[in-house]
Enzyme design. Sequence first.
Site: not given
Length: 283
Positions: A11, A137
């Site tokens: 990401k 996350d």
Amino acid sequence: MSSIIEKAPAKINLGLDIVGKREDGYHELSMIMVSVDLSDYVTVTEIDSNEIVIESNNHKMPLNGRNDVFKAAAMIRERYGISKGVKIVLEKSIPICAGLGGGSTDAAATIRALNQLWDLNLSKSEMVSIGFEIGSDVPYCIEAGCSLISGKGEVVECLDSRISSWVVLVKPEFGVSTRTVFPEIDCSTISRVNIPALKEAILSQDYQAMISHMGNSLEDVTISRKPFIQKIKDKMMKCGADVALMTGSGPTVFALCQTEKKADRIVNGMRGFCKEVYKVRIL
């Protein structure tokens, strides 16, 4: 033995804002993240022995309880009373300690894979709950894509995004541990990022508005410790990047550009500057 293979994409943070410090000592975050097509692969296979075995092609990875993948498997086994063992093979392509979510996306892929392997029929919210106990996350990585993340990372809102862009990732030789960055944050002086304006630009597919609102509040802290990150950003812009930004707590810097020709120019300009340079797309 049947195996389940899960893709675990990296990401990047298009925007990361530190909203403030919470009473529980954690920082309130507001972030927009997107997945890019630099991916690890996680393969899970049931084994006869009642243990968790981890193998990886990256010799720097801990293969024990310090690994988020191990934590995910141990948590699922304990929570759902699983007495069977599992072998987990981690095929790493995402650099570690890079701000690209490698550990988190591997843990999320492990949760998804074990859900299938052991027919647990876990809902997305149940998987998110397990993931949040491992790291802030991981809830985002359960779904991935383009999302707005708030709270401590547990609130994930998927955004209908059609961002079409090339991404050049540059990882310097040093790593940065997220845990060492947050204690240095001064909420009264740190730069702020307008996440609502960034969200609006993404939803309206306004590329120029999007890049003008992108930013990362953690750059202040990490760049003061590692000034070389600023040199990477400056060089990327000089090579023609539309925008250059640190992702997460660093140290990886990414550039966005709308044409592959421009991306290739940045790749060529950065190759002599840093060893790890990747040209990818937003997924």
